[in-house]
Write an enzyme that holds these catalytic residues in place. Structure first.
Site, PDB file in Angstrom:
ATOM      1  CG  HIS A  76      38.673  41.101  41.711  1.00 14.89           C
ATOM      2  ND1 HIS A  76      39.009  41.271  42.800  1.00 14.89           N
ATOM      3  CD2 HIS A  76      37.401  41.205  41.652  1.00 14.89           C
ATOM      4  CE1 HIS A  76      38.056  41.352  43.612  1.00 14.89           C
ATOM      5  NE2 HIS A  76      36.927  41.236  43.135  1.00 14.89           N
ATOM      6  CG  ASN A  77      41.526  35.858  37.489  1.00 16.02           C
ATOM      7  OD1 ASN A  77      40.393  35.262  37.176  1.00 16.02           O
ATOM      8  ND2 ASN A  77      42.625  35.290  38.515  1.00 16.02           N
ATOM      9  CB  ALA A  78      39.659  36.408  32.327  1.00 14.98           C
TER      10      ALA A  78
HETATM   11 ZN   LIG Z   1      33.349  40.571  40.453  1.00 15.24          ZN
END
Ligand SMILES: [Zn+2]
EC number: 3.1.4.-
Length: 487
Positions: free
Chosen positions: A213-215
């Protein structure tokens, strides 16, 4: 038990005037005092030392987030970042080389880049939309620009694009390009300095330490959303406003994700869980974070109040729809519409519903990509699950499903994910939009599922599935409770 998160410590508890709403890092949320289950919200703000409310408007409360989170480094200094997440000692989860040093170097690079283009007189001479891409020249090279020409291709390799954009600048570059390509910057008279600032803040609010869950995940979802918006049914009927909302929602949909799931926040009594009454805790936080950054950047400050309110509320509709625990609710509504054939895309409510479904698809489309991309995503999400499991084991919390690296297998997790969540959603999406892209996505899902099944069979025939020691070997022994250590 050792505390595994840290509450904000800010001596700033006083009423916040409404005009300060867009201050750096502030997150606003609509509430009454009952939201917190206590008669006087000030009690809570005093307890946390970081929550205030505007006494002239009892429906608004503000959390002050600046300096809220400090990730401890091995070197002993605390690097500050925007946003808020449960304090977890990331020394457990990440090596120094993966987090602090590159983060700090990158921030300096960004700052210098921003200063450089602020000094440029181009912006103050009013040179705008037609040269929009020019300002990104410093941030990505020719190869990245070439890739952007094929951004509508379903095989778009977001990992490669991320490497080509200074490694971790993919979200800013891609979102800016898409907004520009759709003519949205010109149409909505967006100030490019504010837009750039907004996008950089969005990218910074993702946690680069999170394996999944990162950029880069946000950029991937934004690219998928763009592909769906290009589908004939949508392209014909969706307004520029719809496209703007869809792309911004995709870019911000996991903002400030802490890398742990909602049950983790609930069982550690995290204040976000209390704030949102254990309901769509993360999604509410992503939405409110997005609203905070929009207001802080002033990106839409020139638009009428009604438009700004509509933007914020529609962003909420879309981001809250990504709560996977509400999947069946949205899916059955989608099925009913498709069975009745009553979706009318000249109706703005129906278009908003389709945007919700499109974002949901984009969010879980990893198994619909080519095997190489899909497998890479699977490894990342499994790593994030297992990291959470390691923390749960260390602090003797209940182990969350799918998080135990000693028991779970990536192939099993993926087969379950595809069977129960991905296939049902994309089958309905293909009924709605029966195009080559939809068939391609379903084709990849089928092939990828078969590949995972093949791996599952290989593992079971080699007796791998009953060998917890194998997983145990991969575990960092320092993260294990004393009694579990190898003697
Ligand atoms: Zn998402």
């Amino acid at each position: 038990m050792e505390v595994c998160y840290q509450l904000p410590v800010l001596p700033l508890d006083r009423p916040v005037p409404q005009y300060v709403l867009s201050r750096r890092g502030a997150i606003s949320f609509s509430s009454s005092s009952a939201l917190f289950g206590c008669p006087n919200p000030r009690q809570l703000s005093q307890r946390r030392g970081a929550i205030s409310y505007d006494s002239s408007d009892q429906t608004a409360l503000y959390i002050r987030m600046l300096g809220d989170v400090r990730v401890r480094s091995r070197a002993g200094f605390e690097s500050e970042r925007r946003g808020s997440h449960p304090y977890i000692d990331f020394r457990i989860l990440h090596s120094q080389s993966e987090s602090e040093v590159p983060l700090s170097a990158r921030n300096i690079r960004r700052l210098l880049s921003f200063q450089r283009y602020l000094r440029s007189s181009r912006f103050f001479r009013g040179i705008a939309a037609q040269n929009a891409l020019y300002i990104l020249d410093d941030d990505y090279n020719g190869q990245a620009k070439c890739m952007l020409e094929k951004v509508g291709n379903w095989n778009f390799d977001i990992f490669l694009f991320d490497r080509l954009t200074n490694g971790k600048n993919s979200l800013v570059s891609l979102t800016f390009h898409l907004l520009n390509q759709h003519g949205l910057i010109e149409h909505f008279h967006l100030d490019m300095v504010k837009l750039r600032r907004f996008l950089v803040m969005v990218q910074d609010d993702y946690h680069s330490q999170n394996p999944y869950h990162n950029a880069v995940h946000a950029a991937d979802v934004t690219q998928a959303m763009y592909c769906y918006l290009r589908e004939p049914k949508l392209a014909k009927t969706f307004t520029r406003w719809d496209v703007l909302v869809g792309l911004i929602a995709a870019a911000t949909h996991d903002l400030d994700h802490p890398g742990v799931n909602q049950p983790f926040l609930i069982k550690t009594n995290h204040y976000l869980a209390t704030l949102y009454k254990n309901t769509s805790v993360l999604e509410n936080h992503h939405w409110r974070s997005a609203v905070g950054l929009l207001r802080e950047s002033g990106l839409f400050a020139h638009l009428p109040l009604q438009d700004r309110q509509q933007m914020e509320s529609q962003l909420g509709c879309l981001i809250l729809a990504t709560d996977i625990s509400r999947q069946n609710e949205y899916l059955s509504q989608f099925r009913i519409h498709l069975d009745k054939g009553d979706l009318r895309l000249d109706n703005s409510d129906h278009r908003l519903f389709i945007l919700q479904m499109a974002l949901k698809c984009a969010d879980i489309c990893n198994p619909c990509r080519t095997w190489e991309l899909s497998k890479h995503w699977s490894e990342k999400v499994t790593e994030e699950f297992f990291n959470q499991g390691d923390v749960e084991r260390k602090y003797k919390l209940d182990m969350s499903p799918l998080c135990d690296r000693r028991k779970e297998k990536m192939s099993d997790i993926q087969i379950g994910f595809i069977t129960y969540l991905v296939e049902p959603l994309f089958v309905e999406w293909a009924r709605f939009s029966n195009t080559r892209l939809s068939q391609t996505m379903l084709g990849h899902v089928g092939l990828n599922k078969a590949s995972w099944k093949g791996m599952q069979q290989e593992q079971s025939s080699s007796g791998d599935d009953t060998d917890p020691d194998h997983a145990f070997e991969e575990t960092d022994l320092d993260t294990l409770p004393q009694e579990d250590r190898v003697s």
